[in-house]
Write an enzyme that holds these catalytic residues in place. Structure first.
Site, PDB file in Angstrom:
ATOM      1  CE  LYS A 181      -4.422  -1.624   1.454  1.00 32.87           C
ATOM      2  NZ  LYS A 181      -5.585  -1.534   2.309  1.00 32.87           N
TER       3      LYS A 181
ATOM      4  CE  LYS B  85      -6.175  -6.995  -1.333  1.00 36.36           C
ATOM      5  NZ  LYS B  85      -7.291  -6.891  -0.415  1.00 36.36           N
TER       6      LYS B  85
ATOM      7  CE  LYS C 113     -13.558  -2.347   1.063  1.00 36.94           C
ATOM      8  NZ  LYS C 113     -12.350  -2.407   1.906  1.00 36.94           N
TER       9      LYS C 113
HETATM   10  N1  AQP Z   1      -9.519  -9.891  -3.341  1.00 37.58           N
HETATM   11  C1  AQP Z   1     -10.021 -10.452  -2.262  1.00 37.58           C
HETATM   12  N2  AQP Z   1     -10.342 -11.763  -2.266  1.00 37.58           N
HETATM   13  C2  AQP Z   1     -10.878 -12.346  -1.163  1.00 37.58           C
HETATM   14  N3  AQP Z   1     -11.120 -11.688  -0.014  1.00 37.58           N
HETATM   15  C3  AQP Z   1     -10.826 -10.376   0.021  1.00 37.58           C
HETATM   16  N4  AQP Z   1     -10.952  -9.446   0.983  1.00 37.58           N
HETATM   17  C4  AQP Z   1     -10.514  -8.255   0.517  1.00 37.58           C
HETATM   18  N5  AQP Z   1     -10.097  -8.385  -0.744  1.00 37.58           N
HETATM   19  C5  AQP Z   1     -10.267  -9.694  -1.075  1.00 37.58           C
HETATM   20  C6  AQP Z   1     -11.447  -9.726   2.315  1.00 37.58           C
HETATM   21  O1  AQP Z   1     -12.474  -8.790   2.619  1.00 37.58           O
HETATM   22  C7  AQP Z   1     -12.418  -8.504   4.013  1.00 37.58           C
HETATM   23  C8  AQP Z   1     -12.442  -7.030   4.211  1.00 37.58           C
HETATM   24  O2  AQP Z   1     -11.268  -6.447   3.687  1.00 37.58           O
HETATM   25  P1  AQP Z   1     -10.935  -4.964   4.104  1.00 37.58           P
HETATM   26  O3  AQP Z   1     -11.977  -4.066   3.635  1.00 37.58           O
HETATM   27  O4  AQP Z   1     -10.703  -4.895   5.548  1.00 37.58           O
HETATM   28  O5  AQP Z   1      -9.567  -4.616   3.478  1.00 37.58           O
HETATM   29  P2  AQP Z   1      -8.742  -5.165   2.310  1.00 37.58           P
HETATM   30  O6  AQP Z   1      -8.404  -6.592   2.514  1.00 37.58           O
HETATM   31  O7  AQP Z   1      -7.589  -4.238   2.147  1.00 37.58           O
HETATM   32  O8  AQP Z   1      -9.791  -5.052   1.133  1.00 37.58           O
HETATM   33  P3  AQP Z   1      -9.749  -4.168  -0.131  1.00 37.58           P
HETATM   34  O9  AQP Z   1     -11.020  -4.398  -0.867  1.00 37.58           O
HETATM   35  O10 AQP Z   1      -8.486  -4.423  -0.881  1.00 37.58           O
HETATM   36  O11 AQP Z   1      -9.749  -2.713   0.474  1.00 37.58           O
HETATM   37  P4  AQP Z   1      -8.767  -1.518   0.215  1.00 37.58           P
HETATM   38  O12 AQP Z   1      -8.733  -1.346  -1.269  1.00 37.58           O
HETATM   39  O13 AQP Z   1      -9.365  -0.352   0.928  1.00 37.58           O
HETATM   40  O14 AQP Z   1      -7.442  -1.895   0.764  1.00 37.58           O
HETATM   41  C9  AQP Z   1     -11.155  -9.156   4.567  1.00 37.58           C
HETATM   42  O15 AQP Z   1     -11.528 -10.362   5.213  1.00 37.58           O
HETATM   43  C10 AQP Z   1     -10.359  -9.432   3.345  1.00 37.58           C
HETATM   44  O16 AQP Z   1      -9.498 -10.537   3.514  1.00 37.58           O
END
Ligand code: AQP
Length: 340
Positions: free
Chosen positions: A118, A201, A204
């Site tokens: 990040k 991956k 969002k």
């Molecule tokens: N690509 C993914 N595949 C499977 N599981 C996923 N999770 C996130 N991306 C994937 C799971 O969703 C839950 C919540 O995640 P989060 O919002 O706490 O943060 P993150 O993992 O950093 O998700 P994002 O979507 O990538 O958010 P941003 O872009 O803000 O960093 C977790 O259980 C995660 O494992």
């Protein structure tokens, strides 16, 4: 999913750092619902303090917190059975995180790959909060003495750190206070990849909206994103080994299999020899069938923001009942004064 976890407490959270995606649904929310159905005590949190580790526009954040809560409920979280709240309503998360900042070692945090990804080349300019993100996550979990944490594969390293923090705290203070948690990382949706790049991956916060399916996308947009998803020119094979060097193809098959709740091999048996021009419309149909009811229910819930705020406040009240004695006891163990 292991449905035999009884008398255990589950904790998990999702950041309101943008619109939730199909990856958050398949990798997290869907499993949260299954654990609730299995009768496990579940504490689910919209982790807004985590979201501000990178810039969030305040009005958008307020809306995203409500929308994340709406997605939990629309996916099947029953707020009478499970506890649903947003993190900033329970101040003990930040208090325990500070104590854990003093327990965790710099070397441990330096090894966290999510921070490296990040922060990228902008490390010097990243917030201190982004670096300390994993200690706040440990506090979220251990504040409830949670025993099991369902997450996607990307959070595995943070959960190992949570275990290390619990063990070091217990050793440092000579207590058996914090549980050593068990991650639940199961199923074929633990790592959903970007629709534009099968080696990255799905996120969002990805700059490209075409890289993901949001839980706000309508039927046409879902179909369009799947139509435009990157693939290769080969037909689908008959076994998953043959997908190993085809990341985009593998990702679309995994998404299909997770949505259909069938093993990858069954999906491949069904589509063996078919081209993506045949497979993609079927995937789009299935995605619309599974995701659209959640999207429309979440939209309905979003029309009454006051009610959503009330649900989150009620959840926070129940969360504080568990968290307050644990933070008080933690202060006492550390030698700090506690409020009576
Ligand atoms: N690509 C993914 N595949 C499977 N599981 C996923 N999770 C996130 N991306 C994937 C799971 O969703 C839950 C919540 O995640 P989060 O919002 O706490 O943060 P993150 O993992 O950093 O998700 P994002 O979507 O990538 O958010 P941003 O872009 O803000 O960093 C977790 O259980 C995660 O494992």
């Amino acid at each position: 999913m292991n449905n035999t976890i009884d008398k255990k407490r589950v904790f998990s959270g999702i950041q309101p750092s943008g619109q939730l995606t199909i990856a958050n649904y398949l990798g997290a929310l869907k499993n949260f619902v299954q654990l609730q159905k299995a009768g496990t005590e579940c504490v689910y949190c919209v982790v807004d303090l985590h979201a501000i580790t990178v810039w969030q526009e305040p009005n958008e954040l307020r809306n995203a917190i409500r929308h994340a809560a709406a997605c939990f409920i629309a996916s099947g979280i029953n707020v009478e059975k499970s506890i649903l709240f947003n993190q900033s309503l329970v101040s003990a998360h930040a208090e325990l995180a500070w104590i854990f900042n003093c327990v965790a070692r710099m070397g441990w945090l330096n090894r966290m790959t999510q921070f490296k990804e990040k922060a990228g080349s902008n490390r010097e300019n990243s917030s201190v909060g982004l670096f300390a993100y994993p200690t706040l996550m440990a506090s979220d979990i251990l504040l409830y003495h949670a025993t099991h944490v369902p997450v996607g594969d990307d959070q595995k390293q943070h959960l190992e750190l949570t275990r290390d923090i619990a063990i070091k705290f217990n050793n440092d203070f000579g207590v058996e206070f914090f549980p050593v948690i068990e991650p639940i990382i199961e199923g074929n949706a633990t790592r959903i990849m970007s629709l534009r790049d099968g080696t990255k991956k799905m996120s969002k916060s990805d700059r490209s909206d075409l890289s993901r399916i949001n839980l706000t996308d309508d039927k046409d947009l879902i179909a369009k994103k799947i139509r435009k998803a990157k693939t290769d020119q080969y037909p689908l094979p008959g076994s998953s080994e043959e997908l190993e060097n085809r990341p985009e193809a593998k990702n679309l098959v995994n998404i299909y299999s997770a949505l259909a709740e069938t093993p990858t091999e069954t999906v491949l048996n069904q589509f063996e020899g078919k081209m993506f021009s045949d497979f993609k419309p079927r995937l789009a149909e299935l995605a619309v069938e599974k995701i659209s009811p959640i999207t429309s229910e979440a939209n309905k819930l979003m029309s009454d923001g006051v009610e959503l705020d009330k649900i989150l406040e009620n959840g926070a009240e129940r969360a504080r009942k568990i968290a307050d004695p644990i933070i008080r006891k933690t202060y006492e163990i550390v030698g700090l004064k506690t409020k009576s």
